[in-house]
Design a protein around this motif. Sequence first.
Motif, PDB file in Angstrom:
ATOM      1  N   TYR A 135       4.386   4.349   6.426  1.00  8.24           N
ATOM      2  CA  TYR A 135       3.717   5.623   6.676  1.00  8.24           C
ATOM      3  C   TYR A 135       4.780   6.680   6.981  1.00  8.24           C
ATOM      4  N   VAL A 136       5.584   6.963   5.951  1.00 14.94           N
ATOM      5  CA  VAL A 136       6.699   7.900   6.047  1.00 14.94           C
ATOM      6  C   VAL A 136       6.826   8.643   4.713  1.00 14.94           C
ATOM      7  N   THR A 137       7.642   9.673   4.722  1.00 14.34           N
ATOM      8  CA  THR A 137       8.010  10.337   3.481  1.00 14.34           C
ATOM      9  C   THR A 137       9.447   9.976   3.147  1.00 14.34           C
ATOM     10  N   VAL A 138       9.780  10.066   1.870  1.00 14.08           N
ATOM     11  CA  VAL A 138      11.153   9.852   1.426  1.00 14.08           C
ATOM     12  C   VAL A 138      11.532  10.995   0.489  1.00 14.08           C
ATOM     13  N   GLU A 139      12.809  11.313   0.487  1.00 18.09           N
ATOM     14  CA  GLU A 139      13.306  12.409  -0.346  1.00 18.09           C
ATOM     15  C   GLU A 139      12.939  12.193  -1.811  1.00 18.09           C
ATOM     16  N   ASP A 188       2.487   7.602   0.195  1.00 19.75           N
ATOM     17  CA  ASP A 188       2.512   6.917  -1.099  1.00 19.75           C
ATOM     18  C   ASP A 188       2.141   5.439  -0.947  1.00 19.75           C
ATOM     19  N   ILE A 189       1.112   4.992  -1.648  1.00 23.64           N
ATOM     20  CA  ILE A 189       0.636   3.609  -1.547  1.00 23.64           C
ATOM     21  C   ILE A 189       1.695   2.616  -2.015  1.00 23.64           C
ATOM     22  N   ILE A 190       2.493   2.998  -3.004  1.00 24.50           N
ATOM     23  CA  ILE A 190       3.548   2.091  -3.489  1.00 24.50           C
ATOM     24  C   ILE A 190       4.572   1.854  -2.384  1.00 24.50           C
ATOM     25  N   GLY A 191       4.921   2.908  -1.669  1.00 25.30           N
ATOM     26  CA  GLY A 191       5.847   2.759  -0.542  1.00 25.30           C
ATOM     27  C   GLY A 191       5.294   1.844   0.539  1.00 25.30           C
ATOM     28  N   LYS A 192       3.993   1.913   0.783  1.00 30.86           N
ATOM     29  CA  LYS A 192       3.377   1.048   1.801  1.00 30.86           C
ATOM     30  C   LYS A 192       3.463  -0.418   1.384  1.00 30.86           C
ATOM     31  N   TYR A 193       3.201  -0.690   0.102  1.00 34.27           N
ATOM     32  CA  TYR A 193       3.282  -2.078  -0.377  1.00 34.27           C
ATOM     33  C   TYR A 193       4.714  -2.604  -0.300  1.00 34.27           C
ATOM     34  N   ILE A 194       5.673  -1.773  -0.673  1.00 35.86           N
ATOM     35  CA  ILE A 194       7.080  -2.199  -0.605  1.00 35.86           C
ATOM     36  C   ILE A 194       7.481  -2.483   0.826  1.00 35.86           C
ATOM     37  N   LYS A 196       5.582  -3.430   3.265  1.00 39.49           N
ATOM     38  CA  LYS A 196       4.934  -4.689   3.697  1.00 39.49           C
ATOM     39  C   LYS A 196       5.666  -5.895   3.117  1.00 39.49           C
ATOM     40  N   MET A 197       6.057  -5.804   1.868  1.00 45.42           N
ATOM     41  CA  MET A 197       6.731  -6.943   1.217  1.00 45.42           C
ATOM     42  C   MET A 197       8.096  -7.238   1.842  1.00 45.42           C
ATOM     43  N   ILE A 198       8.850  -6.194   2.191  1.00 45.39           N
ATOM     44  CA  ILE A 198      10.181  -6.445   2.757  1.00 45.39           C
ATOM     45  C   ILE A 198      10.125  -6.627   4.263  1.00 45.39           C
ATOM     46  N   GLY A 199       8.955  -6.320   4.881  1.00 40.44           N
ATOM     47  CA  GLY A 199       8.844  -6.441   6.324  1.00 40.44           C
ATOM     48  C   GLY A 199       8.589  -7.859   6.746  1.00 40.44           C
TER      49      GLY A 199
END
Length: 199
Positions: A135-139, A188-194, A196-199
């Motif tokens: 739940y963040v933004t990225v450049e 971004d939903i894709i960022g949330k899935y990523i 979760k996967m690396i967490g």
Amino acid sequence: MFSGIVEEAAIVRKVVREGGNVHLTVASSFADELKIDQSVAHNGVCLTVVALPGDGTHTVTAIEETLLRSNLGDLKEGSRVNLERCMVMNGRLDGHIVQGHVDCTAECIEIEEVEGSRYFKFRYNVPADMKRKGYVTVEKGSVCVNGVSLTVCDSEEDTFRVAIIPYTLEHTNFGDIAVGTRVNLEFDIIGKYIAKMIG
């Protein structure tokens, strides 16, 4: 599912509060094309059409949970609300994948005019455990602000900016945003899935 490409900044005609819920009646150019049970994003919030009076308006209901996470409770008669009908799966994805599930609100803290476009800076507040879940933004990543698919610039821990072109100012409710205005954010939903996967 949506794309974050707003179809119309429509006008709220009626706001009815009933218990913890709010019923919004909205006038739009495509109201007569809608059907009961259809999903329409309102400032980025996916809501179900519950009534079609036949006068160029439709009615949706926002429940208490939705009101707690979004700015829909701030709407009043005459407010402009960004509308988008759900995506057609055989069309182009002009924005990005937007679910219509608002994560939180943000506050506009700065507006800057820059050679024909306008920069809006927003501050949001999510707990550290939610940040770890994406739940963040990225450049140069995607974010949905009031239902508008945008590219992030100047991403910091709890702030980011977006650049808005004149067309978007004219055709969405970004033209109504001032310093202090609350907006809806969907990360971004894709960022949330990523995350979760690396967490």
